[in-house]
Design an enzyme around this catalytic site. Structure first.
Site, short mmCIF file in Angstrom:
data_model
loop_
_atom_site.label_atom_id
_atom_site.label_comp_id
_atom_site.label_asym_id
_atom_site.label_seq_id
_atom_site.Cartn_x
_atom_site.Cartn_y
_atom_site.Cartn_z
N ARG A 1 13.43 -10.49 18.83
CA ARG A 1 13.59 -11.60 17.88
C ARG A 1 12.80 -12.86 18.26
O ARG A 1 12.21 -13.48 17.37
CB ARG A 1 15.07 -11.91 17.68
N SER B 1 0.85 -1.20 0.00
CA SER B 1 0.00 0.00 0.00
C SER B 1 0.89 1.25 0.00
O SER B 1 2.10 1.16 0.22
CB SER B 1 -0.89 0.00 1.25
N ASP C 1 -1.28 -1.68 -3.97
CA ASP C 1 -2.64 -1.74 -3.41
C ASP C 1 -3.18 -0.31 -3.26
O ASP C 1 -2.51 0.55 -2.69
CB ASP C 1 -2.55 -2.42 -2.03
N HIS C 2 -4.37 -0.05 -3.78
CA HIS C 2 -5.03 1.27 -3.65
C HIS C 2 -4.14 2.44 -4.05
O HIS C 2 -3.91 3.37 -3.26
CB HIS C 2 -5.53 1.50 -2.21
N LYS D 1 -16.06 -5.12 10.67
CA LYS D 1 -16.86 -5.24 9.44
C LYS D 1 -18.35 -5.36 9.76
O LYS D 1 -19.12 -4.50 9.42
CB LYS D 1 -16.39 -6.46 8.63
N SER E 1 -10.79 -9.99 5.02
CA SER E 1 -10.35 -10.64 6.26
C SER E 1 -11.54 -11.25 7.00
O SER E 1 -12.66 -10.73 6.93
CB SER E 1 -9.63 -9.63 7.17
N HIS F 1 -11.98 -6.88 -2.14
CA HIS F 1 -11.22 -6.24 -1.05
C HIS F 1 -11.93 -6.51 0.27
O HIS F 1 -13.04 -7.02 0.29
CB HIS F 1 -11.14 -4.73 -1.30
N ASN G 1 -8.33 -10.09 -1.12
CA ASN G 1 -7.37 -9.29 -0.35
C ASN G 1 -7.51 -9.52 1.16
O ASN G 1 -8.59 -9.31 1.73
CB ASN G 1 -7.62 -7.80 -0.61
#
Ligand code: 13P
Ligand code: G3H
Ligand code: ZN
Ligand code: ZN
Length: 317
Positions: free
Chosen positions: A280, A48, A81-82, A183, A213, A210, A253
């Site tokens: 790490r 993006s 992206d976009h 959403k 998720s 899009h 996506n």
């Protein structure tokens, strides 16, 4: 091997969807490539405008080039992206991107057509694929916030006209999804009725979804148990990925779900190891967990196990 999204879509169309995953850093890239190889799936790595600003756009290119050398079996597209018009030109001229998205969906139809046409002309001259967008998703997208009430589904007749006028290679359609982690209140289905109508008017044309998720509830619960305050909400039912693919969706996506994996791993690690300050160990856990997540998504998209067949058809064409 870097290929265009058009090449990936030709193989996938009507059978499966290719997962498009955003990256911002080396850990995401390593998890993504490992998960794709574990599941023997092609994929799209997307960047993006925000990702290009996070460190430096050259850093991301170097990370992706290196990951391609570490995983020489991988077949993937490098996609913006976009993008706005200028960022598309920057990526087209970079000689690295094999695909760009011009997102002028917030402009009036005629303006969206005009901008998309200019980008298509410049991209096609260099053999680069172009994704465009028509209709509006809800939620947060780059720096634009769209209210759920204002989110408007793609009009099938307009979609047909838009593709005819612009010559774009794929079209992002609004079929009920939205970006981000918030959403739906409760489970909601995709608008398959709209998708069917778009496919009816654009047979064999690759569509893009899009905001796909799934916002896994167990992931959100773990984040909140480790100190997070992620609001209660649901995402796309991942069992709907494959039915959407059969109706012409070739690119799905997924970004937010990867961020949730990162947040869960790091919150749990530092909660369980409050004396730790070395990043790490959780980074290693994240890469392994993200690889598992990617492989599980590729199974649901139907892209898992397609790598060798794709390699053969690319060699034959
Ligand atoms: O559409 C996306 C990127 O373009 C990502 O959508 P999500 O926020 O649902 O992951
Ligand atoms: O659609 C938005 C993508 O999830 C990318 O998000 P970003 O702009 O925060 O990098
Ligand atoms: Zn948009
Ligand atoms: Zn998006």
């Amino acid at each position: 091997m870097i290929v265009t999204t058009a090449q990936l879509f030709k193989h996938a169309y009507g059978k499966y969807a290719v997962g498009a995953y955003n990256i911002n850093n080396a850990e995401q890239a390593m998890g993504l490539f490992q998960g794709a190889i574990d599941s023997q799936a092609p994929f799209i790595i997307q960047i993006s405008k925000g990702a290009r600003k996070y460190t430096d756009k050259r850093m991301l290119e170097a990370i992706i080039r290196s990951a391609g050398e570490i995983y020489p079996e991988a077949i993937f597209a490098v996609h913006l992206d976009h993008g706005d018009e200028q960022t598309c030109y920057d990526c087209i001229d970079s000689g690295f991107f094999s695909s760009v998205m011009i997102d002028a969906s917030h402009d009036p139809f005629a303006e969206n057509v005009a901008i998309t046409k200019r980008v298509v002309e410049r991209a096609h001259a260099k053999g680069i694929s172009v994704e465009a967008e028509l209709g509006m998703l809800g939620g947060v997208e780059e720096d634009i916030q769209v209210d759920e009430g204002n989110a408007c589904l793609t009009d099938p007749a307009e979609a047909e006209e838009f593709v005819k006028q612009t010559g774009c290679d794929s079209l992002a359609c609004a079929i009920g999804t939205s970006h981000g982690a918030f959403k739906f209140k409760g489970r909601q289905s995709l608008h398959f009725d709209v998708l069917e109508k778009i496919k009816g008017r654009l047979p064999n044309f690759p569509l893009v979804m899009h905001g796909s998720s799934s916002v896994p509830q167990d992931e959100v619960a773990k984040i909140n148990a480790a100190g997070g305050t992620i609001q209660d909400s649901m995402g796309v039912d991942p069992k709907e990925y494959l039915p959407a693919a059969k109706l012409g969706v070739t690119k799905i996506n997924i970004d937010t779900d990867g961020r949730l994996v990162w947040t869960r791993v790091h919150r749990e690690f530092f909660r369980n190891n409050p004396e730790q300050f070395d990043f790490r160990p959780p980074g290693k856990i994240f890469m392994a967990e993200y690889a598992k997540f990617i492989a599980s998504r590729n199974e649901l998209l139907g892209s898992a196990g397609q790598l060798e067949d794709l390699r053969k058809s690319l060699a034959a064409s």
